[in-house]
Design a protein around this motif. Structure first.
Motif, PDB file in Angstrom:
ATOM      1  N   LEU A 127       0.848  -1.196   0.000  1.00 56.48           N
ATOM      2  CA  LEU A 127       0.000   0.000   0.000  1.00 56.48           C
ATOM      3  C   LEU A 127       0.876   1.234   0.000  1.00 56.48           C
ATOM      4  CD1 LEU A 127      -2.813   1.356   0.328  1.00 56.48           C
ATOM      5  CD2 LEU A 127      -2.500   1.132   2.799  1.00 56.48           C
ATOM      6  N   VAL A 128       0.555   2.174  -0.903  1.00 51.27           N
ATOM      7  CA  VAL A 128       1.280   3.442  -1.007  1.00 51.27           C
ATOM      8  C   VAL A 128       0.306   4.564  -0.668  1.00 51.27           C
ATOM      9  CG1 VAL A 128       2.586   4.977  -2.511  1.00 51.27           C
ATOM     10  CG2 VAL A 128       2.789   2.502  -2.782  1.00 51.27           C
ATOM     11  N   PRO A 129       0.584   5.385   0.338  1.00 45.83           N
ATOM     12  CA  PRO A 129      -0.347   6.467   0.700  1.00 45.83           C
ATOM     13  C   PRO A 129      -0.348   7.572  -0.350  1.00 45.83           C
ATOM     14  CG  PRO A 129       1.639   6.620   2.023  1.00 45.83           C
ATOM     15  CD  PRO A 129       1.760   5.343   1.234  1.00 45.83           C
ATOM     16  N   TYR A 130      -1.441   8.307  -0.389  1.00 40.96           N
ATOM     17  CA  TYR A 130      -1.530   9.459  -1.281  1.00 40.96           C
ATOM     18  C   TYR A 130      -0.598  10.574  -0.793  1.00 40.96           C
ATOM     19  CZ  TYR A 130      -5.742   7.229  -3.104  1.00 40.96           C
ATOM     20  OH  TYR A 130      -6.619   6.345  -3.667  1.00 40.96           O
ATOM     21  N   ARG A 131      -0.159  11.395  -1.716  1.00 46.26           N
ATOM     22  CA  ARG A 131       0.801  12.441  -1.383  1.00 46.26           C
ATOM     23  C   ARG A 131       0.084  13.698  -0.905  1.00 46.26           C
ATOM     24  NH1 ARG A 131       6.148  12.211  -5.224  1.00 46.26           N
ATOM     25  NH2 ARG A 131       6.666  10.040  -4.779  1.00 46.26           N
ATOM     26  N   PHE A 132      -0.572  13.570   0.231  1.00 39.05           N
ATOM     27  CA  PHE A 132      -1.156  14.720   0.889  1.00 39.05           C
ATOM     28  C   PHE A 132      -0.187  15.229   1.956  1.00 39.05           C
ATOM     29  CE2 PHE A 132      -5.330  12.451  -0.130  1.00 39.05           C
ATOM     30  CZ  PHE A 132      -5.404  13.075  -1.356  1.00 39.05           C
ATOM     31  N   VAL A 133      -0.525  16.338   2.548  1.00 38.09           N
ATOM     32  CA  VAL A 133       0.297  16.878   3.626  1.00 38.09           C
ATOM     33  C   VAL A 133       0.092  16.012   4.866  1.00 38.09           C
ATOM     34  CG1 VAL A 133       0.743  18.881   5.075  1.00 38.09           C
ATOM     35  CG2 VAL A 133       0.117  19.197   2.667  1.00 38.09           C
ATOM     36  N   GLN A 134       1.155  15.337   5.284  1.00 35.28           N
ATOM     37  CA  GLN A 134       1.074  14.434   6.419  1.00 35.28           C
ATOM     38  C   GLN A 134       1.313  15.203   7.719  1.00 35.28           C
ATOM     39  OE1 GLN A 134       0.212  11.351   6.014  1.00 35.28           O
ATOM     40  NE2 GLN A 134       0.427  11.154   3.793  1.00 35.28           N
ATOM     41  N   ARG A 135       0.505  14.892   8.701  1.00 39.54           N
ATOM     42  CA  ARG A 135       0.653  15.491  10.031  1.00 39.54           C
ATOM     43  C   ARG A 135       1.223  14.451  10.981  1.00 39.54           C
ATOM     44  NH1 ARG A 135      -5.013  18.920  10.893  1.00 39.54           N
ATOM     45  NH2 ARG A 135      -4.764  20.301   9.077  1.00 39.54           N
ATOM     46  N   VAL A 136       2.390  14.734  11.502  1.00 41.79           N
ATOM     47  CA  VAL A 136       3.051  13.814  12.420  1.00 41.79           C
ATOM     48  C   VAL A 136       2.489  14.048  13.812  1.00 41.79           C
ATOM     49  CG1 VAL A 136       5.261  13.065  13.358  1.00 41.79           C
ATOM     50  CG2 VAL A 136       5.117  13.851  10.987  1.00 41.79           C
ATOM     51  N   THR A 137       1.759  13.054  14.326  1.00 45.05           N
ATOM     52  CA  THR A 137       1.149  13.156  15.650  1.00 45.05           C
ATOM     53  C   THR A 137       2.018  12.454  16.688  1.00 45.05           C
ATOM     54  OG1 THR A 137      -0.139  11.139  15.291  1.00 45.05           O
ATOM     55  CG2 THR A 137      -1.144  13.226  14.618  1.00 45.05           C
ATOM     56  N   GLN A 138       1.690  12.699  17.948  1.00 46.28           N
ATOM     57  CA  GLN A 138       2.442  12.099  19.048  1.00 46.28           C
ATOM     58  C   GLN A 138       1.810  10.800  19.534  1.00 46.28           C
ATOM     59  OE1 GLN A 138       5.314  13.392  19.851  1.00 46.28           O
ATOM     60  NE2 GLN A 138       5.003  15.135  18.462  1.00 46.28           N
ATOM     61  N   ASP A 139       0.762  10.340  18.853  1.00 45.18           N
ATOM     62  CA  ASP A 139       0.110   9.095  19.274  1.00 45.18           C
ATOM     63  C   ASP A 139       0.914   7.862  18.884  1.00 45.18           C
ATOM     64  OD1 ASP A 139      -1.859  10.761  20.158  1.00 45.18           O
ATOM     65  OD2 ASP A 139      -3.132  10.511  18.384  1.00 45.18           O
ATOM     66  N   VAL A 140       1.803   8.012  17.924  1.00 44.40           N
ATOM     67  CA  VAL A 140       2.572   6.878  17.406  1.00 44.40           C
ATOM     68  C   VAL A 140       3.965   6.899  18.025  1.00 44.40           C
ATOM     69  CG1 VAL A 140       3.430   5.748  15.318  1.00 44.40           C
ATOM     70  CG2 VAL A 140       1.260   6.992  15.259  1.00 44.40           C
ATOM     71  N   ASP A 141       4.435   5.744  18.459  1.00 46.13           N
ATOM     72  CA  ASP A 141       5.786   5.625  18.994  1.00 46.13           C
ATOM     73  C   ASP A 141       6.743   5.444  17.818  1.00 46.13           C
ATOM     74  OD1 ASP A 141       8.069   5.241  20.412  1.00 46.13           O
ATOM     75  OD2 ASP A 141       7.275   3.671  21.718  1.00 46.13           O
ATOM     76  N   TYR A 142       7.376   6.522  17.390  1.00 48.83           N
ATOM     77  CA  TYR A 142       8.237   6.466  16.211  1.00 48.83           C
ATOM     78  C   TYR A 142       9.560   5.769  16.503  1.00 48.83           C
ATOM     79  CZ  TYR A 142       5.099   9.504  13.624  1.00 48.83           C
ATOM     80  OH  TYR A 142       4.007  10.014  12.965  1.00 48.83           O
ATOM     81  N   ARG A 143       9.896   5.543  17.764  1.00 48.38           N
ATOM     82  CA  ARG A 143      11.107   4.788  18.054  1.00 48.38           C
ATOM     83  C   ARG A 143      10.946   3.326  17.634  1.00 48.38           C
ATOM     84  NH1 ARG A 143      11.989   5.742  24.277  1.00 48.38           N
ATOM     85  NH2 ARG A 143       9.761   5.237  24.167  1.00 48.38           N
ATOM     86  N   ILE A 144       9.780   2.753  17.951  1.00 50.86           N
ATOM     87  CA  ILE A 144       9.517   1.374  17.534  1.00 50.86           C
ATOM     88  C   ILE A 144       9.378   1.294  16.022  1.00 50.86           C
ATOM     89  CG2 ILE A 144       7.875  -0.531  17.719  1.00 50.86           C
ATOM     90  CD1 ILE A 144       7.300   0.340  20.553  1.00 50.86           C
TER      91      ILE A 144
END
Length: 653
Positions: free
Chosen positions: A202-219
């Motif tokens: 799956l490839v996401p559409y090229r919209f403006v992505q908002r990086v939220t703090q709900d996701v643990d980006y370290r994992i």
């Protein structure tokens, strides 16, 4: 006397270990333990009895297999983690002394680099195993390739993901391995077949992505680090299998100007393969195998004939082989021998035919259309000449929208205005004569159908046909948006809908406009007729009957009435200069198809009833339970057909 087992030293209490115990046993921190488990492919387990595994404690905790943790004790990454911890202590001590240069030097030169190459070879013993586990890796890497750079997602990680994804797309373009694609709400699904393995991502559409703090980006970053290593290995194996150099030559300056796929240059491993780039190679690479080559036995026979000096026989043999290849290239179509016979699955088109689907066309992508997915699909299916507006980036075949070589233009906006005859150049918003304008969905539908579809259905501003998933096959009884209502609606379904308010509206429309006075007069006349008939004698009644009776031809039957209506319709059409033959034939063909469908459905229902009579009571009850779910699906399909029927009726009005 048998040896007694102590409590907590056998069974599930011995087979499982908690996360806290595992961290203490490995003597590493919790983040390092999570990273180690991710790259090694070790996941938490749920015991059958938590009370027994946790030694009578019932509080919730995370369990692992004891053997898995014992297996981690011999991992070389543990030494790397300890070395990194020691260097971090030195850096902290230097910062505490305000020795910034010493801290930078230790971080740059003293920090050990962790490599995951041995883990890829350990987790995937064969290349097929790596291909089978490539779905999640591609989905995650394409996701990170579309994210904006931030503190949690460094720019280096995003650039690395983009580079690896473009290299994989170049392999699919070179070998024509891409098979299907689908536009969904989540993004764009792609499916490719590599060495017999179907890979979907799956490839996401090229919209403006908002990086939220709900996701643990370290994992997530740990997964990305391992998947980058995995995809690098896979790309190397795929490129070398078709004789290309890996990594391909990459132009950073061109990529910064938006070239994307055009920033890569593929090179062969020897002089013969270098001719592929220059256009001098005659062989076509498809999925890692050379096409249009003879088998070993046939080639050996040809060599013997050539060595014997019989040139004519050699040419004749070559012609026969060419004819055999042409015959084999045609796809066999299985037709039903009997009216009630089974429908055999049709053979799909070969990769050579689908790979050259758009090879004869020159496309131009308008600025409002998504450039990268359209370019990728067109190149994967044979198109070599693709142009777009200069603002979309470099790498286009042409930036001039008025180029006469352009045959198709992809637009995603309302119908443009027709240019005047005095105008010679094309401007945005004008139609160029002799060019075909289509919406982007036409490309996806052509790819999924493996054939070129009608372009007038996908014209700008037209109502597009339903875009359905190519992996979902129509099931009998379910709603199919591609089929007409006559082909799928049940018998009497349309008549049952005419109830309630709709039926009352139809009755009101059918009633003539009669006033109250006219109604009263009609009642009096009816009353007078009854009085006359009641007071009259038998002879007068017979005379009245004879006077009013005008013979058998006076009252036409239903057939003659229909014939008279048809005759009147023909006269009206003749006066208007039109013909009703086409409408009659179309109507008769629809009625015929409907009768055939209803007859087939009736035969199937009778066959099901006959089979139910032969079932035992247990199987019959089980079958009835299964039919309960089918009835729910049929009700949903009937609702969708009803909604479609109302929409079509509104459109006709």
């Amino acid at each position: 006397m048998a040896k007694q087992k102590k409590k907590g030293q056998a069974g599930q209490a011995k087979n499982y270990i908690t996360r806290t115990q595992a961290v203490r046993k490995l003597q590493i921190s919790l983040p390092d333990f999570r990273k180690l488990c991710i790259v090694k492919g070790i996941y938490p387990r749920e015991p059958r009895s938590i009370k027994k595994a946790n030694k009578s404690a019932t509080h919730s905790t995370t369990f692992y297999y004891t053997k898995d943790i014992q297996y981690l004790l011999h991992e070389p990454l543990l030494a790397k983690f300890r070395e990194q911890k020691a260097v971090q202590k030195k850096i902290a001590k230097s910062l505490g002394r305000n020795e910034l240069q010493d801290a930078v030097r230790q971080e740059k030169n003293g920090m050990p680099r962790i490599k995951l190459d041995h883990l890829v070879r350990e987790r995937y013993p064969t290349f097929i195993d790596a291909l089978r586990d490539l779905d999640d890796a591609l989905s995650l890497l394409f996701l990170f390739a579309s994210l904006p750079s931030s503190e949690t997602v460094p720019a280096k990680v995003v650039a690395k993901c983009q580079k690896l994804c473009h290299e994989f797309e170049h392999y699919l373009i070179t070998t024509n391995s891409l098979k299907k694609s689908f536009l969904s709400i989540k993004g764009i699904y792609y499916q490719a077949t590599i060495q017999g393995q179907d890979i979907m991502w799956l490839v996401p559409y090229r919209f403006v992505q908002r990086v939220t703090q709900d996701v643990d980006y370290r994992i997530m970053g740990t997964f990305v680090e391992f998947y980058c290593t995995l995809l690098g290995f896979v790309n190397y194996k795929l490129y070398t299998s078709i004789g290309l150099v890996y990594p391909p030559r990459f132009d950073t300056a061109s990529d910064d100007r938006g070239a994307e796929l055009a920033a890569f240059t593929l090179e062969g491993r020897n002089v013969a393969d270098n001719a592929i780039e220059n256009g001098n190679a005659t062989r076509q690479l498809t999925n890692g195998h050379a096409q249009n080559q003879n088998s070993a036995n046939v080639q050996a026979t040809i060599d013997k004939i050539v060595q014997a000096g019989d040139q004519e026989a050699s040419e004749q043999l070559q012609e026969e082989l060419a004819e055999d290849v042409e015959e084999n290239e045609h796809i066999d179509k299985f037709e039903v021998a009997a009216p009630e016979g089974d429908e055999l699955p049709q053979a799909e088109a070969s990769s050579n035919e689908t790979g050259a689907l758009f090879s004869d066309f020159t496309f131009f992508i308008s600025r409002e259309a998504p450039r990268h997915p359209i370019e990728f699909l067109l190149r994967a299916f044979g198109c070599k000449r693709i142009g777009w507006d200069r603002v979309l980036g470099e790498g286009a075949f042409t930036f001039d929208e008025a180029d006469p070589r352009i045959t198709h233009q992809v637009v995603d906006k309302p119908v443009p205005a027709v240019s005047n005859g005095e105008q010679t150049t094309s401007k945005p918003g004008y139609i160029v004569a002799g060019r075909i304008y289509v919406q982007p969905q036409w490309i996806w539908d052509c790819v999924n159908e493996a054939s070129l579809l009608r372009t007038d259905v996908y014209a700008p501003g037209a109502t597009l046909p339903p875009h359905l998933s190519p992996w979902m096959k129509p099931v009998r009884g379910q709603y199919d948006p591609r089929a007409t209502l006559e082909e799928q609606q049940l018998e009497g379904e349309e008549d049952e809908e005419l109830s309630g308010e709709e039926a009352q509206a139809l009755l009101e429309d059918a009633e003539p406009d009669v006033s109250d006075e006219e109604v009263d007069g009609m009642d009096e006349a009816a009353a007078g007729m009854t009085i006359d008939v009641a007071d009259g004698s038998d002879e007068e009644e017979e005379e009245n009957v004879e006077a009013t009776f005008g013979g058998f031809d006076a009252e036409p039957d239903a057939e003659s009435a229909d014939e008279e209506d048809d005759h009147q319709a023909e006269l009206a059409a003749e006066a208007a200069g039109k013909s009703l033959s086409a409408k009659k034939s179309q109507k008769s063909s629809k009625d015929k198809r409907k009768e055939e469908r209803l007859a087939k459905q009736k035969r199937e229902d009778e066959e099901i009833e006959r089979q139910k009579m032969m079932m035992s009571n247990k199987k019959r009850k089980l079958y009835e339970k299964m039919q309960h779910g089918n009835k729910i699906k049929d009700a949903d399909a009937e609702k969708l057909r009803s909604k479609r029927r109302k929409i079509e009726q509104k459109q006709k009005r």
